[in-house]
Design a protein around this motif. Structure first.
Motif, PDB file in Angstrom:
ATOM      1  N   TRP A   1      -2.468  -5.538  -3.229  1.00  0.00           N
ATOM      2  CA  TRP A   1      -3.029  -5.053  -2.142  1.00  0.00           C
ATOM      3  C   TRP A   1      -4.587  -5.375  -1.815  1.00  0.00           C
ATOM      4  O   TRP A   1      -4.869  -5.979  -0.687  1.00  0.00           O
ATOM      5  CB  TRP A   1      -2.990  -3.601  -1.832  1.00  0.00           C
ATOM      6  CG  TRP A   1      -3.466  -3.174  -0.570  1.00  0.00           C
ATOM      7  CD1 TRP A   1      -2.671  -2.750   0.431  1.00  0.00           C
ATOM      8  CD2 TRP A   1      -4.732  -2.400  -0.237  1.00  0.00           C
ATOM      9  NE1 TRP A   1      -3.051  -2.236   1.241  1.00  0.00           N
ATOM     10  CE2 TRP A   1      -4.528  -2.070   1.122  1.00  0.00           C
ATOM     11  CE3 TRP A   1      -6.027  -2.562  -0.801  1.00  0.00           C
ATOM     12  CZ2 TRP A   1      -5.594  -1.589   2.048  1.00  0.00           C
ATOM     13  CZ3 TRP A   1      -7.075  -2.125  -0.178  1.00  0.00           C
ATOM     14  CH2 TRP A   1      -6.926  -1.769   1.341  1.00  0.00           C
TER      15      TRP A   1
ATOM     16  N   GLY B   1       0.751  -1.144  -0.171  1.00  0.00           N
ATOM     17  CA  GLY B   1       0.006  -0.002  -0.003  1.00  0.00           C
ATOM     18  C   GLY B   1       0.897   1.283  -0.032  1.00  0.00           C
ATOM     19  O   GLY B   1       0.590   2.241  -0.873  1.00  0.00           O
TER      20      GLY B   1
ATOM     21  N   LYS C   1      -5.758  -7.479   1.469  1.00  0.00           N
ATOM     22  CA  LYS C   1      -6.959  -7.142   2.259  1.00  0.00           C
ATOM     23  C   LYS C   1      -7.973  -8.408   2.501  1.00  0.00           C
ATOM     24  O   LYS C   1      -8.574  -8.552   3.400  1.00  0.00           O
ATOM     25  CB  LYS C   1      -7.250  -5.791   1.689  1.00  0.00           C
ATOM     26  CG  LYS C   1      -8.461  -5.232   2.525  1.00  0.00           C
ATOM     27  CD  LYS C   1      -7.884  -4.643   3.436  1.00  0.00           C
ATOM     28  CE  LYS C   1      -8.899  -3.675   4.528  1.00  0.00           C
ATOM     29  NZ  LYS C   1      -8.694  -3.382   5.845  1.00  0.00           N
TER      30      LYS C   1
END
Length: 187
Positions: A132, A86, A136
């Motif tokens: 990312w 990120g 997540k």
């Protein structure tokens, strides 16, 4: 050791790819319209620092992504690796802004190389964004694979950036002045 002929052919083909010129013209106008006022443009060019800002700024995303790849090889590092991915994506956006500002002022062959450099690195940023997102959502293996693909792609973009800087001498001044610096009004 001699330069690899295939790489030399590739960079030469990119430099002479006039098919990109119409796209470049549109994008140059957009960058010049968006990067205002002149003080912002000079900051993004790196004038206050004495040299272009973009090469310095790319160290953050590259370092974050390389560190993420190393953490991906270790157990129990999912969260830290996702954080680094990120950080890389966000900082790459800032580095891109400085790079596009410089790119908009280059000569045509440099702009062609820079355009492909930006497209390749934009692809890498997309892969890292997807990495990312997968991380997540808990899809760590997919996230790792997308991250490794991103690292391969951004390495190709880095090669083109190196070619642009060292072979095409983009952003290099003739007499030590700061590239892209504007003389003061009335000078």
């Amino acid at each position: 050791m001699r330069e690899i002929r295939a790489l030399q052919s590739l960079t030469s083909a990119i430099e002479h790819a006039s098919v990109l010129d119409k796209l470049i013209d549109v994008d140059v106008k957009a960058v010049k319209a968006l990067v205002q006022p002149d003080a912002l443009k000079q900051l993004l060019h790196g004038v206050p620092f004495g040299h272009p800002l973009h090469p310095l700024m790319v160290q953050v995303p590259l370092g974050a992504w390389l560190s993420s790849a190393l953490l991906d090889l270790l157990p129990g590092t999912h969260r830290s690796s996702r954080t680094l991915v990120g950080v890389g994506v966000v900082s790459a956006g800032v580095a891109t802004t400085a790079g596009l500002t410089d790119w908009s002022e280059l000569d045509r062959e440099q702009q062609r190389t820079g355009y492909v450099h930006a497209v390749v690195n934009g692809t890498a940023m997309t892969l890292y964004g997807l990495s990312w997102w997968q991380r997540k959502r808990g899809n760590h293996l997919r996230g790792k694979v997308l991250g490794m693909l991103g690292l391969v792609v951004v390495s190709g973009g880095g090669y083109l950036g190196g070619h642009l800087s060292y072979r095409q001498r983009a952003g290099v001044s003739e007499h030590g002045e700061v590239p892209f610096e504007r003389p003061p009004v009335g000078a």
